[in-house]
Motif scaffolding. Structure first.
Motif, PDB file in Angstrom:
ATOM      1  N   ASN C 157       0.823  -1.205   0.000  1.00 41.23           N
ATOM      2  CA  ASN C 157       0.000   0.000   0.000  1.00 41.23           C
ATOM      3  C   ASN C 157       0.858   1.256   0.000  1.00 41.23           C
ATOM      4  OD1 ASN C 157      -2.511  -1.169  -0.060  1.00 41.23           O
ATOM      5  ND2 ASN C 157      -2.499  -1.541   2.155  1.00 41.23           N
ATOM      6  N   MET C 158       1.933   1.188   0.753  1.00 42.58           N
ATOM      7  CA  MET C 158       2.781   2.373   0.824  1.00 42.58           C
ATOM      8  C   MET C 158       3.378   2.682  -0.547  1.00 42.58           C
ATOM      9  SD  MET C 158       5.984   3.145   3.297  1.00 42.58           S
ATOM     10  CE  MET C 158       7.206   2.829   2.039  1.00 42.58           C
ATOM     11  N   ILE C 159       3.912   1.682  -1.157  1.00 39.30           N
ATOM     12  CA  ILE C 159       4.521   1.885  -2.480  1.00 39.30           C
ATOM     13  C   ILE C 159       3.501   2.469  -3.460  1.00 39.30           C
ATOM     14  CG2 ILE C 159       5.438   0.690  -4.503  1.00 39.30           C
ATOM     15  CD1 ILE C 159       7.495   0.758  -2.398  1.00 39.30           C
ATOM     16  N   ILE C 160       2.323   1.863  -3.483  1.00 37.45           N
ATOM     17  CA  ILE C 160       1.323   2.303  -4.456  1.00 37.45           C
ATOM     18  C   ILE C 160       0.886   3.726  -4.174  1.00 37.45           C
ATOM     19  CG2 ILE C 160      -1.057   1.972  -5.206  1.00 37.45           C
ATOM     20  CD1 ILE C 160      -0.598  -1.023  -5.079  1.00 37.45           C
ATOM     21  N   SER C 161       0.582   4.013  -2.928  1.00 42.91           N
ATOM     22  CA  SER C 161       0.036   5.338  -2.647  1.00 42.91           C
ATOM     23  C   SER C 161       1.084   6.417  -2.845  1.00 42.91           C
ATOM     24  CB  SER C 161      -0.517   5.388  -1.226  1.00 42.91           C
ATOM     25  OG  SER C 161       0.507   5.229  -0.282  1.00 42.91           O
ATOM     26  N   VAL C 162       2.289   6.092  -2.442  1.00 44.14           N
ATOM     27  CA  VAL C 162       3.342   7.088  -2.532  1.00 44.14           C
ATOM     28  C   VAL C 162       3.742   7.333  -3.993  1.00 44.14           C
ATOM     29  CG1 VAL C 162       5.796   7.329  -2.090  1.00 44.14           C
ATOM     30  CG2 VAL C 162       4.217   6.913  -0.206  1.00 44.14           C
ATOM     31  N   SER C 163       3.863   6.261  -4.754  1.00 43.53           N
ATOM     32  CA  SER C 163       4.159   6.442  -6.172  1.00 43.53           C
ATOM     33  C   SER C 163       3.046   7.225  -6.844  1.00 43.53           C
ATOM     34  CB  SER C 163       4.289   5.093  -6.882  1.00 43.53           C
ATOM     35  OG  SER C 163       5.201   4.280  -6.220  1.00 43.53           O
ATOM     36  N   GLY C 164       1.821   6.870  -6.502  1.00 42.54           N
ATOM     37  CA  GLY C 164       0.680   7.590  -7.073  1.00 42.54           C
ATOM     38  C   GLY C 164       0.744   9.064  -6.744  1.00 42.54           C
ATOM     39  N   GLY C 165       1.023   9.374  -5.497  1.00 45.14           N
ATOM     40  CA  GLY C 165       1.108  10.777  -5.095  1.00 45.14           C
ATOM     41  C   GLY C 165       2.157  11.520  -5.890  1.00 45.14           C
ATOM     42  N   PHE C 166       3.320  10.875  -6.002  1.00 46.43           N
ATOM     43  CA  PHE C 166       4.389  11.538  -6.734  1.00 46.43           C
ATOM     44  C   PHE C 166       4.031  11.700  -8.212  1.00 46.43           C
ATOM     45  CE2 PHE C 166       8.293  11.527  -9.225  1.00 46.43           C
ATOM     46  CZ  PHE C 166       8.939  12.620  -8.676  1.00 46.43           C
TER      47      PHE C 166
END
Lengths: 201, 201, 201, 201
Positions: C157-166
């Motif tokens: 979840n962290m990877i997905i959300s953070v990549s998405g945010g960026f």
DNA sequence: AATGAATGAGAGTTCATTCAT
DNA sequence: TATGAATGAACTCTCATTCAT
């Protein structure tokens, strides 16, 4: 052979008309769409326009078709009867049967905007024909002294409207068969009403 | 002060209903558009939705309104009569008069898709109420020995459907007044039909 | 022959979908009207309804289409990589690229009322699929000892959300290409964060 | 007293804004109607127009209000911290908390058509202010040699977008409290990413 | 100042009909 | 002849906004 073509064309028209009749058992002619008819008749929507100019014409044909059938059947079932009382009984019974078969008949008659459609010519003529047939029966009864001597037109209209009302009610609410005592009671009432007093009057 | 508001709101609702009733004299409820109603009632189309949730609700109110009025009037005009024969005469006369005033009544009854609209509850209840009123008249006649002793439900339905049929026909084709001999003839026929033989039967 | 028809139909559907995608770059799905789509796709408004039942269905297809594409591309671009670190780098790069191509993707994801539309089934399933693909990469890295051993779901979840945010930020504010040093910095940061201490930790 | 009036007026404006904020938790600003707001705020719909020129202005005020609050809180919670690492930790924690309180914040930021509304002036200025605050923290870290020396703007944007992405995800999918290990992991990752190698790098 | 009422403009959708093959 | 595709016109209903009190 041109005739073969003609026959097939007629049969396809007929199947579209039948599909429409089916639909009229469930919906008013206004809420039936050309899509409904297309699906029901298994034609493409556009194809229907090869057989009928438009929705209106199709509906008119449906309506005049049953009026024609009705007139034919009245002739067949009632006019052969020489006894006016029996002829009248037959007519009323027939009317009930007929409206049970085509319950949408009176509904359409009540709501179709005949005035708007120039086609009145055709449909109204058929209505007149039916009226004349019934008038014929009554007149015979009057001539031979069985029926009361009120104005012929008045009597005719009364018979037709009242039978229609009953038949419509019967087809809507009663599922039972045509031997039902309700029918016999209704018929007696009408006959009694137009017969020169079994009592006096 | 609140009451004033309330009254005005009610009066605006009423005028929309009346405009709709007008239109029902000419068209079926399906072919009446919200634009028609807007023009007829002199409101903007959007305004109508301040008074009725949607077309369906508006129509339901129109229909239930006349059913209510009908029931009220039947009570008023017929139930006061102690003589069942006279009460029945009054009912039939009233029915004719009523359908002349609201000719779209039976048409709507014949075509409105009551089943679809959960509102049956309300409308069907009103239909039942009317039926009970007529049944009351007949029952009195049976109790006091004037009317024939057939099944009460059968008789009631017959009277209603047949009067409806006649009234509908009358309102459609006859513009003449209620003194017309046709009406008298019709009434006599019905009365004769349900009266224990002045002669015999 | 049937196939030809089918293909053409599909291509017309596709062009409507593409027109909608265009519009989503400028407006939210709520403010896009069927008129907009009609103009953009060069169809009459009514024609669109031959290809999609309604606006909702059209939108759902647009959304699920890009989710499908995304999943396919992730499989293609990342799962082939045997080195988990490289696979993860590829995923993040891809995500940025993808969101640049479909900037409305995360906006829709953030605002579309999935709950209301029973279609969750389809869309949520696709979301899950994407998650599983990323989880797969991480798990491999954990198994072979490269990635830290935190809870798999948490990491995913962290990877997905953070990549998405960026990626979302990048596509909104940065027009420069994918060689930008910002991207490399972001990627290093993430990789460093999930890698078992090159130093210690 | 004019002041009293002014205060009451302000308090009524505030309660309308709060009602709108409530609604934004459930719906997008486009699907929120003035009726919704009227009901929610217990004013008559027309009354809202006494406090806000139109829907757009109301929404703009709602959005700028939370941006202002956000800026204030960042100043309060982070700038007091003299240690840049701790300040950054505080900022990220705060961001998560804040977005949990106003989950619609990032959604609005992602979808509101700022360009169309001349009001950019105001909102964009606030965005800039926030950016400057974060940049201030980073710069301090760079000056004192703790943070890596990449381009300040790049770092700032990265921190903001990535924290936003995580916070948004967190507020959408995680109901757990702020002590969750996910948060600590996320923060460490970011800090590690921008800190001059505890190892080396 | 507050609000019930009113409404123009426009949204999504449907339908009878025509076009092109 | 048969039909998939296309569409103008019309329909129901909604919404932000204004009016009148």
């Amino acid at each position: 052979m041109r005739a073969r073509h003609e026959r097939e064309r007629e049969s396809r028209r007929e199947s579209i008309i039948e599909a429409t009749e089916q639909l009229l058992n469930e919906k008013t002619f206004e809420s039936i769409t050309m899509d409904d008819i297309a699906i029901s008749s298994d034609f493409a929507k556009a194809s229907i326009y090869q057989y009928f100019k438009n929705k209106e014409e199709l509906m008119m044909e449906v309506f005049s078709k049953i009026l024609e059938i009705e007139c034919h059947l009245i002739e067949e079932k009632c006019l052969s009867q020489t006894d006016p009382v029996q002829a009248m009984r037959n007519f009323i019974k027939f009317e009930i049967e007929f409206i049970r078969r085509y319950p949408w008949g009176p509904k359409v008659a009540a709501t179709f905007p005949f005035r708007d459609y120039h086609a009145e010519s055709c449909l109204l003529a058929l209505y007149d024909q039916k009226k004349k047939l019934i008038a014929g029966i009554i007149q015979r009864g009057q001539t031979e002294g069985t029926f009361i001597t009120s104005d012929l037109d008045v009597l005719t209209n009364m018979i037709i409207s009242v039978s229609g009302g009953f038949a419509n009610y019967f087809s809507t609410f009663i599922s039972s068969d045509l031997q039902s005592p309700e029918i016999e009671m209704f018929i007696s009432t009408i006959i009694k009403g137009i017969t020169k007093g079994s009592s006096d009057e």
